[in-house]
Design a protein around this motif. Structure first.
Motif, PDB file in Angstrom:
ATOM      1  N   GLN A   1       0.714  -1.179   0.185  1.00  0.00           N
ATOM      2  CA  GLN A   1      -0.071   0.090  -0.011  1.00  0.00           C
ATOM      3  C   GLN A   1       0.851   1.283  -0.044  1.00  0.00           C
ATOM      4  O   GLN A   1       0.567   2.283  -0.652  1.00  0.00           O
ATOM      5  CB  GLN A   1      -0.902   0.061   1.283  1.00  0.00           C
ATOM      6  CG  GLN A   1      -2.027   0.878   1.021  1.00  0.00           C
ATOM      7  CD  GLN A   1      -3.019   0.933   2.511  1.00  0.00           C
ATOM      8  OE1 GLN A   1      -2.788  -0.009   3.240  1.00  0.00           O
ATOM      9  NE2 GLN A   1      -3.495   1.968   2.518  1.00  0.00           N
ATOM     10  N   CYS A   2       1.923   1.263   0.950  1.00  0.00           N
ATOM     11  CA  CYS A   2       2.723   2.436   0.718  1.00  0.00           C
ATOM     12  C   CYS A   2       3.388   2.715  -0.586  1.00  0.00           C
ATOM     13  O   CYS A   2       3.550   3.642  -0.973  1.00  0.00           O
ATOM     14  CB  CYS A   2       3.993   2.177   1.952  1.00  0.00           C
ATOM     15  SG  CYS A   2       3.243   2.538   3.699  1.00  0.00           S
ATOM     16  N   ASP A   3       3.892   1.357  -1.131  1.00  0.00           N
ATOM     17  CA  ASP A   3       4.792   1.649  -2.213  1.00  0.00           C
ATOM     18  C   ASP A   3       4.001   1.939  -3.411  1.00  0.00           C
ATOM     19  O   ASP A   3       4.312   2.639  -4.140  1.00  0.00           O
ATOM     20  CB  ASP A   3       5.219   0.096  -2.714  1.00  0.00           C
ATOM     21  CG  ASP A   3       6.456   0.079  -3.503  1.00  0.00           C
ATOM     22  OD1 ASP A   3       7.140   0.950  -3.651  1.00  0.00           O
ATOM     23  OD2 ASP A   3       6.273  -0.821  -4.596  1.00  0.00           O
ATOM     24  N   ALA A   4       2.658   1.388  -3.524  1.00  0.00           N
ATOM     25  CA  ALA A   4       1.690   2.247  -4.669  1.00  0.00           C
ATOM     26  C   ALA A   4       1.568   3.702  -4.404  1.00  0.00           C
ATOM     27  O   ALA A   4       1.487   4.248  -5.494  1.00  0.00           O
ATOM     28  CB  ALA A   4       0.173   1.266  -4.479  1.00  0.00           C
ATOM     29  N   ALA A   5       1.218   4.004  -3.182  1.00  0.00           N
ATOM     30  CA  ALA A   5       1.122   5.418  -2.978  1.00  0.00           C
ATOM     31  C   ALA A   5       2.379   6.315  -3.483  1.00  0.00           C
ATOM     32  O   ALA A   5       2.381   7.392  -3.855  1.00  0.00           O
ATOM     33  CB  ALA A   5       0.941   5.618  -1.227  1.00  0.00           C
ATOM     34  N   ARG A   6       3.663   5.629  -2.970  1.00  0.00           N
ATOM     35  CA  ARG A   6       4.878   6.417  -3.326  1.00  0.00           C
ATOM     36  C   ARG A   6       4.896   6.316  -5.023  1.00  0.00           C
ATOM     37  O   ARG A   6       5.283   7.647  -5.388  1.00  0.00           O
ATOM     38  CB  ARG A   6       6.034   5.257  -2.855  1.00  0.00           C
ATOM     39  CG  ARG A   6       7.402   6.022  -3.412  1.00  0.00           C
ATOM     40  CD  ARG A   6       8.425   4.911  -2.854  1.00  0.00           C
ATOM     41  NE  ARG A   6       8.331   3.640  -3.803  1.00  0.00           N
ATOM     42  CZ  ARG A   6       8.759   3.473  -5.087  1.00  0.00           C
ATOM     43  NH1 ARG A   6       9.351   4.239  -5.615  1.00  0.00           N
ATOM     44  NH2 ARG A   6       8.703   2.163  -5.597  1.00  0.00           N
ATOM     45  N   GLN A   7       4.338   5.144  -5.717  1.00  0.00           N
ATOM     46  CA  GLN A   7       4.485   5.471  -7.190  1.00  0.00           C
ATOM     47  C   GLN A   7       3.825   6.239  -7.877  1.00  0.00           C
ATOM     48  O   GLN A   7       3.932   6.826  -8.682  1.00  0.00           O
ATOM     49  CB  GLN A   7       4.480   3.939  -7.669  1.00  0.00           C
ATOM     50  CG  GLN A   7       5.744   3.041  -7.312  1.00  0.00           C
ATOM     51  CD  GLN A   7       5.600   1.621  -7.982  1.00  0.00           C
ATOM     52  OE1 GLN A   7       5.048   1.597  -9.083  1.00  0.00           O
ATOM     53  NE2 GLN A   7       5.970   0.746  -7.257  1.00  0.00           N
ATOM     54  N   ALA A   8       2.572   6.305  -6.975  1.00  0.00           N
ATOM     55  CA  ALA A   8       1.514   7.185  -7.508  1.00  0.00           C
ATOM     56  C   ALA A   8       1.753   8.618  -7.126  1.00  0.00           C
ATOM     57  O   ALA A   8       0.958   9.529  -7.557  1.00  0.00           O
ATOM     58  CB  ALA A   8       0.155   6.865  -6.907  1.00  0.00           C
TER      59      ALA A   8
END
Ligand SMILES: [Zn+2]
Length: 532
Positions: free
Chosen positions: A173-180
Motif C-alpha cells: 500500500q505504501c509502495d503504490a502510494a509512493r509510485q502514484a
C-alpha cells in the motif's frame, strides 16, 4: 529590581553549593545537598532547566500510588529537576486518565512544571521495517494515532513527541502510494514532489502532523502546544520522513536528541561526543525561538560520557536538558550518572547562563536540510573533534569568515557558483576529498586558501590524523577569527563573539594544548571555560 534580586540570590546559592561541594566532596550525603540544588534549579529555570520523563509504563509503575509519587518528587528535587513530562502513550499502552491527572496535580502542587508526552510506537499496523514503527498509509492506523493525540491534548497543554515519529514502511500500500506520488490523509489527497521513498515519507509525515496531530489536538484543547523531538541521527531524517524545515514551521516547538553515549560502547557506540553540540546548534539555527532543549539518556554511557552529553547540550545553547527517563535512571549506569550530574549541575547552569548571552563564532559548517551524506555520514561530528570550532548552518554561509564543505552541500543546486564566489573572496575553505572529487571541472579548488580534508569515505578515520596535520589545518582556518589553536585530536574548541572560549578534552589522558600562543593543560575528559 526583581531580576537583580533573583540573580543575587541565585549567585549566593551557587556559591554556597560550590563551597559545600568543595568541603564535603563526594562524601556529602545527597539529601544534605538537595535543598540547595532545588533552590538553585528553581532560580535558574528561566535560563536553563533540567527535566525528566515518566514513560506511560512508568506512570503505571511509579506514579499510581501516593508513595510512588512521593519518591519521584524527592528524586527530582535532589536532581535539580523542575519540570516533568508525564507520558500518555508508548508501545501500544495508554496510561489511565485518573493516574495521569492525579500525577499532574501532585507535581504541580509541588512546584513543578508539567507536560505530557506521546511515543508513537506500536500505534497500529506494523511497518515492514522497524518492528515498533507503524504503517501510516493505513487509514485505521491514522485514526488510532489521532485518538492518542486527542486524549493527550485533553490532559496537557504541552505534549512532547518522542523521536519515533517517522515511518520506514515499504508495504504494497505504501509502495503504490509512493509510485502514484500521492499522500492521502483524512480523506484528502496531496501531491508528492518525487517518487523516492524520502519524498513520500516526508510529505506523509508533514500532512499527518498537520491534520492528525496538530489540528486534531487543537480542536480538543486550543491552548495545546506540540513539540516535535528530532532524533540524534540527523543525516537520515529525510529518509524516514523527518522534514526539519516544514515540520519545524508547523510544530509549536522543537527538541533535539543529544544522546551521543560512549563512542566505544558495543551496542550504542560510534557517535563522537561533538555530535550533540553540532545537532543542537544546527537545529537551533533552523528552529530559532522554537528550539526548546536537548534530550539525552543513560544507555551505553559511563559517568564521563553522561556528563559530556550534559556539557554538549548546554554548550549547544539548549534551554532545557531532558533526562530520559526516570525509570532508566534508577538502574544500571543511571544512579552513578545522576550522582555525577548532581555534582556538576551548579557549573552546568553557570555555563548555560554564559552561553545564553553570547553568539558563537567559528568555521561555518554547511548542512542543507534533507541533504545526503553519501560516504561522509556525520562528518561534521568528527571534524568538530579535531579542534575546529564549527558554526553549523543550513543555508549557504556566504558571509562566514571561514567555511567547511562536505558532500552534504551538493543538496544546494547553486553550490558551484556560490562556492566559486566564496573561494574568490580569499577566505579560508576546507573541502572534503569526496566533495572535491564531485566538483572536479565545476569549481576550481587549486587556490592557496583551499585545503582538502582527507576523509577517504571514512569520517571516523579523521580521529587518527596526527597533530601536525591538524595544527596546519587550524592555522589557516582560524586566522580570520584572530585565533590560533594547537591540540591533538579529540579536543574540541568553542569560540564566542566576545572572545570567550571553551576547550573540551575527550581523551582519557591529559592534553597539552596552545590557544593563541599560550600553553594550557586540560585534564582527562575535562573542560576549561573562560568568559570575557
Ligand atoms: Zn505501509
Amino acid at each position: 529590581m526583581m531580576r537583580s534580586t533573583n540573580k543575587a540570590a541565585a549567585t549566593w546559592v551557587l556559591r554556597a553549593i560550590a563551597v559545600a561541594l568543595a568541603l564535603g566532596g563526594p562524601s556529602l550525603a545527597a539529601d544534605q545537598r538537595a535543598p540547595g540544588l532545588w533552590d538553585l534549579a528553581k532560580a535558574k529555570s528561566g535560563i536553563h532547566r533540567f527535566s525528566t520523563l515518566f514513560t506511560a509504563q512508568q506512570v503505571r509503575d511509579h506514579l499510581s500510588t501516593e508513595g510512588g509519587i512521593d519518591a519521584t518528587i524527592d528524586w527530582c528535587r535532589k536532581t535539580a529537576v523542575t519540570k516533568v513530562y508525564i507520558e500518555v502513550f508508548r508501545s501500544g499502552y495508554q496510561a489511565r486518565r485518573e493516574s495521569l491527572q492525579h500525577a499532574k496535580e501532585r507535581f504541580q502542587a509541588a512546584g513543578f512544571a508539567v507536560s505530557g508526552c506521546v511515543t508513537t510506537t506500536d500505534v497500529g499496523r506494523r511497518s515492514t521495517g522497524w518492528k515498533t514503527i507503524s504503517c501510516y498509509t493505513d487509514k485505521a492506523t491514522q485514526e488510532r494515532l489521532q485518538q492518542v493525540f486527542e486524549y493527550a491534548a485533553g490532559l496537557f497543554d504541552e505534549v512532547m513527541i518522542d523521536d519515533f515519529w517517522f515511518t520506514d514502511c515499504q508495504c504494497p500500500q505504501c509502495d503504490a502510494a509512493r509510485q502514484a506520488k500521492t499522500v492521502t490523509v483524512g480523506g484528502r489527497t496531496y501531491p508528492v514532489a518525487g517518487d523516492a521513498w524520502e519524498d513520500y515519507r516526508c510529505e506523509l509525515m508533514v500532512r499527518l502532523s498537520q491534520q492528525r496531530l496538530l489540528a486534531a489536538a487543537r480542536r480538543v484543547n486550543p491552548k495545546v502546544r506540540l513539540i516535535i523531538k528530532y532524533p540524534q541521527w540527523y543525516d537520515q531524517f529525510h529518509e524516514r520522513g523527518y522534514e526539519v524545515l516544514r515540520e519545524t514551521a508547523d510544530f509549536d516547538r522543537i527538541w533535539v536528541g543529544t544522546e551521543t553515549r560512549d563512542y566505544r560502547d558495543q551496542r550504542w557506540g560510534g557517535t563522537p561526543q561533538y555530535e550533540a553540540y553540532f545537532i543542537t546548534r544546527w537545529l537551533g539555527r533552523i528552529g530559532g525561538a522554537k528550539c526548546g532543549g536537548g534530550w539525552y539518556d543513560p544507555y551505553g554511557t559511563t559517568e564521563h560520557t553522561y556528563l559530556e552529553q550534559a556539557r554538549q547540550t548546554v554548550l549547544g545553547g539548549a534551554r532545557e536538558s531532558m533526562l530520559f527517563c526516570y525509570g532508566s535512571l534508577l538502574k544500571d549506569t543511571g544512579p552513578k550518572n545522576i550522582e555525577t550530574l548532581r555534582r556538576n549541575i551548579p557549573e552546568l547552569l553557570q555555563v548555560a547562563e554564559e552561553v545564553g548571552r553570547r553568539r558563537i563564532v567559528g568555521v561555518a559548517a554547511y548542512k542543507p536540510a534533507n541533504s545526503h551524506p553519501e560516504k561522509e555520514p556525520r562528518v561534521f561530528d568528527f571534524v568538530g573533534m579535531l579542534g575546529l570550532p564549527l558554526a553549523p548552518c543550513h543555508e549557504f554561509p556566504a558571509d562566514a569568515p571561514a567555511a567547511f564543505f562536505s558532500v552534504h552541500a551538493l543538496k544546494d543546486p547553486d553550490l558551484p557558483a556560490k562556492l566559486t564566489r566564496f573561494i574568490a573572496s580569499g577566505k579560508p575553505v576546507l573541502v572534503t576529498d569526496g566533495l572535491a572529487g564531485q566538483l572536479a571541472g565545476k569549481v576550481r579548488l587549486g587556490s592557496a586558501n583551499v585545503q582538502i580534508l582527507p576523509v577517504k569515505s571514512s569520517p571516523k578515520s579523521l580521529l587518527e590524523l596526527p597533530q601536525t596535520d591538524l595544527d596546519g589545518l587550524r592555522a589557516k582556518l582560524l586566522a580570520p577569527l584572530g585565533r590560533s589553536f594547537k591540540a591533538p585530536a579529540r579536543v574540541a574548541l568553542y569560540l564566542f563573539g566576545d572572545g570567550s572560549w571553551v576547550i573540551e578534552n575527550f581523551n582519557d589522558g591529559p592534553v597539552a594544548v596552545e590557544l593563541d600562543g599560550k600553553p594550557r593543560q586540560v585534564t582527562p575528559r575535562g573542560w576549561v571555560v573562560r568568559w570575557k
